[in-house]
Design an enzyme around this catalytic site. Structure first.
Site, PDB file in Angstrom:
ATOM      1  CD  GLU A 192      -8.553  -9.631  -3.470  1.00  0.00           C
ATOM      2  OE1 GLU A 192      -9.370  -9.073  -2.726  1.00  0.00           O
ATOM      3  OE2 GLU A 192      -7.435 -10.016  -3.069  1.00  0.00           O
ATOM      4  CG  ASN A 208      -3.722  -2.405   7.073  1.00  0.00           C
ATOM      5  OD1 ASN A 208      -3.555  -2.008   5.924  1.00  0.00           O
ATOM      6  ND2 ASN A 208      -4.789  -3.086   7.448  1.00  0.00           N
ATOM      7  CG  HIS A 212      -5.125  -6.527  -0.235  1.00  0.00           C
ATOM      8  ND1 HIS A 212      -6.375  -6.613   0.339  1.00  0.00           N
ATOM      9  CD2 HIS A 212      -5.123  -7.426  -1.262  1.00  0.00           C
ATOM     10  CE1 HIS A 212      -7.095  -7.517  -0.311  1.00  0.00           C
ATOM     11  NE2 HIS A 212      -6.362  -8.020  -1.299  1.00  0.00           N
ATOM     12  CE  LYS A 244      -3.910  -2.260   2.325  1.00  0.00           C
ATOM     13  NZ  LYS A 244      -4.793  -2.223   3.527  1.00  0.00           N
ATOM     14  CE1 TYR A 273      -9.298  -2.987   0.576  1.00  0.00           C
ATOM     15  CE2 TYR A 273      -8.756  -1.010  -0.665  1.00  0.00           C
ATOM     16  CZ  TYR A 273      -8.372  -2.085   0.120  1.00  0.00           C
ATOM     17  OH  TYR A 273      -7.040  -2.257   0.448  1.00  0.00           O
TER      18      TYR A 273
END
Ligand code: UDP
Ligand code: MG
Length: 152
Positions: A127, A113, A116, A10, A50
């Site tokens: 995905e 965080n 993913h 991320k 998402y």
């Protein structure tokens, strides 16, 4: 048995210079990187990826965060890749993530965080297709004699 899963490094991790260190953890564990690229996530792609969160109060912040700066997407392949990569990544709330996990070692936040990872085999298939065209995934041999026994 051998599976593939999607990882997204991320924007917070890219900004903090953690990309190599994070990828190295999967390589050291014995996973093979079969796809790798940097990209900007569009708002449309964020809403698709998402979809389970678009109605949450934090979605606006999440979309801004994930679309504002580039990410690195990777597909890794190896034994029980979906479950094992989730263990390496750690729980969503990095404040509670155990040391030794990526989130536990590099973050203290639920939203920033750092990474993913797909949460099931079905999600992983969807995905991977969402982020990689078939010709962006590479088949190549590694000598796996030192990673797994032949019956694993
Ligand atoms: N997220 C957030 N606040 C929350 C829950 C999730 O900002 O309270 C963000 C966070 O970046 C998380 C992502 O939304 O990684 C996807 O949430 P999910 O529940 O799918 O967690 P993950 O699969 O990433 O552990
Ligand atoms: Mg998730």
């Amino acid at each position: 048995m051998k599976e593939r899963t999607l990882l997204l490094i991320k924007p917070d991790a890219i900004q903090r210079g953690l990309t190599g260190e994070i990828l190295a953890r999967f390589e050291r564990k014995g996973f093979k990187i079969i796809g790798l690229k940097m990209l900007h996530v569009s708002k449309e792609l964020s809403k698709e990826h998402y979809a389970h969160l678009v109605d949450k109060p934090f979605y606006h912040d999440l979309e801004k965060f994930i679309t504002n700066q580039p990410i690195v997407a990777a597909v890794v392949e190896g034994k029980e890749a979906v479950e094992v990569t989730r263990l390496i990544v750690g729980p969503t709330n990095a404040s509670k993530a155990p040391g030794g996990t990526i989130r536990g070692d590099f973050s203290n936040s639920t939203s920033r965080n750092v990474i993913h990872a797909s949460d099931s085999k079905e999600t992983a298939e969807k995905e991977i297709k969402r982020f990689f065209k078939p010709n962006e995934l590479f088949e190549y041999k590694l000598n796996e004699t030192f990673l797994y026994a032949s019956d694993e």
